[in-house]
Design a protein around this motif. Sequence first.
Motif, PDB file in Angstrom:
ATOM      1  N   ARG A  85       0.841  -1.194   0.000  1.00  0.00           N
ATOM      2  CA  ARG A  85       0.000   0.000   0.000  1.00  0.00           C
ATOM      3  C   ARG A  85       0.873   1.240   0.000  1.00  0.00           C
ATOM      4  O   ARG A  85       1.808   1.349   0.799  1.00  0.00           O
ATOM      5  N   ASP A 145       0.841   5.359   0.388  1.00  0.00           N
ATOM      6  CA  ASP A 145       0.033   6.456   0.915  1.00  0.00           C
ATOM      7  C   ASP A 145       0.480   7.812   0.365  1.00  0.00           C
ATOM      8  O   ASP A 145       1.644   8.015   0.027  1.00  0.00           O
ATOM      9  N   ASP A 146      -0.497   8.738   0.332  1.00  0.00           N
ATOM     10  CA  ASP A 146      -0.248  10.172   0.134  1.00  0.00           C
ATOM     11  C   ASP A 146       0.087  10.571  -1.298  1.00  0.00           C
ATOM     12  O   ASP A 146       0.856  11.503  -1.535  1.00  0.00           O
ATOM     13  N   GLY A 182      -3.194   5.193  -2.201  1.00  0.00           N
ATOM     14  CA  GLY A 182      -4.121   6.112  -1.563  1.00  0.00           C
ATOM     15  C   GLY A 182      -3.971   7.515  -2.114  1.00  0.00           C
ATOM     16  O   GLY A 182      -2.921   8.135  -1.975  1.00  0.00           O
ATOM     17  N   HIS A 210      -7.943   8.402  -0.010  1.00  0.00           N
ATOM     18  CA  HIS A 210      -7.174   8.536   1.236  1.00  0.00           C
ATOM     19  C   HIS A 210      -7.585   9.827   1.926  1.00  0.00           C
ATOM     20  O   HIS A 210      -6.888  10.841   1.900  1.00  0.00           O
ATOM     21  N   HIS A 250      -6.437  15.572   4.150  1.00  0.00           N
ATOM     22  CA  HIS A 250      -5.264  15.116   4.915  1.00  0.00           C
ATOM     23  C   HIS A 250      -4.841  16.132   5.980  1.00  0.00           C
ATOM     24  O   HIS A 250      -3.666  16.267   6.307  1.00  0.00           O
ATOM     25  N   PRO A 270      -6.326   9.098   6.707  1.00  0.00           N
ATOM     26  CA  PRO A 270      -5.027   9.569   7.189  1.00  0.00           C
ATOM     27  C   PRO A 270      -4.770   9.122   8.625  1.00  0.00           C
ATOM     28  O   PRO A 270      -5.681   9.143   9.467  1.00  0.00           O
ATOM     29  N   HIS A 287      -4.660   6.310   9.726  1.00  0.00           N
ATOM     30  CA  HIS A 287      -5.371   5.052   9.994  1.00  0.00           C
ATOM     31  C   HIS A 287      -6.578   5.236  10.903  1.00  0.00           C
ATOM     32  O   HIS A 287      -7.167   4.242  11.347  1.00  0.00           O
ATOM     33  N   ASP A 346      -7.390  -1.184   6.434  1.00  0.00           N
ATOM     34  CA  ASP A 346      -6.932  -0.816   7.781  1.00  0.00           C
ATOM     35  C   ASP A 346      -7.506  -1.782   8.799  1.00  0.00           C
ATOM     36  O   ASP A 346      -8.374  -2.590   8.467  1.00  0.00           O
ATOM     37  N   GLN A 406      -4.096  -4.028   7.873  1.00  0.00           N
ATOM     38  CA  GLN A 406      -2.827  -3.347   7.560  1.00  0.00           C
ATOM     39  C   GLN A 406      -1.991  -3.369   8.830  1.00  0.00           C
ATOM     40  O   GLN A 406      -2.300  -2.690   9.799  1.00  0.00           O
ATOM     41  N   CYS A 441       2.516  -0.818   4.520  1.00  0.00           N
ATOM     42  CA  CYS A 441       2.160   0.560   4.192  1.00  0.00           C
ATOM     43  C   CYS A 441       3.418   1.413   4.043  1.00  0.00           C
ATOM     44  O   CYS A 441       4.182   1.573   5.000  1.00  0.00           O
ATOM     45  N   HIS A 480       5.141   5.210   2.544  1.00  0.00           N
ATOM     46  CA  HIS A 480       4.915   6.610   2.177  1.00  0.00           C
ATOM     47  C   HIS A 480       6.075   7.036   1.272  1.00  0.00           C
ATOM     48  O   HIS A 480       7.122   7.467   1.786  1.00  0.00           O
TER      49      HIS A 480
END
Length: 235
Positions: free
Chosen positions: A7, A9-10, A37, A73, A77, A127, A129, A150, A167, A183, A185
């Motif tokens: 996964r 993120d962002d 996400g 996502h 944020h 965001p 989780h 999640d 997750q 996860c 980033h």
Amino acid sequence: MSKYILRLDDACEKMDIEKWDRMEQLLDKYGVKPLVGVIPHCEDPMMDDYPVDSKFWSKVNNWIAKDWSIAMHGYNHVYSTECGGINPINKRSEFAGEPLEVQKEKIRRGISIMREHDINPKIFFAPSHTFDRNTLLALKAESDINIISDTIANDVYYQDDFQFVPQQSGRVRKLPFKVVTFCYHPNMMQENDFLILECFLEKNSDLFIEFPIEKNHRKFDFYDFLIKKMYFLRR
């Protein structure tokens, strides 16, 4: 044997393009199709260091064409509460603790932006989780989303009309669970993070699966409860 999900993120209009491109090349090399996400309307000041990518939404649609899966996502944020909700990995949230109508508005606006770019997400993760029951009600009311990436569990389970895909880790490693989501980033990754990830992919790429997950109606069971309890005790 465990099955793995990667996964990312962002992803948003302001992100570290160089690192995301490097991640894309790495995953293409090993045939791994991640869950990404997307922040529809990012207002997180942490992203202000990056310029706006005018090609971002085209990039997202290119990911979809490669069978990458896209999740919503959050909306902007930006953390507005200190609530951990029903998955209290952190004590901050864009959603948990907010009134239902506020959450519905965020979901509605986020979905509208994504649909403007021909994307109708079926997957959500918040965001940090953190989300609560109102988040699930808002998703039901304002979207076609029915999968949450999640929570802590051994395997995918069905609850409150949603598939929950657990997750459990922020880095690749062997874990004794049936389905493991790692996860990452990309905006924050360093050279060593990429090297460790590639080493793991080189040895385990055949164990990575992709969304959409095969749906089932397995319930959250006692073993899941023990895993969750141990996880939060260690935190």
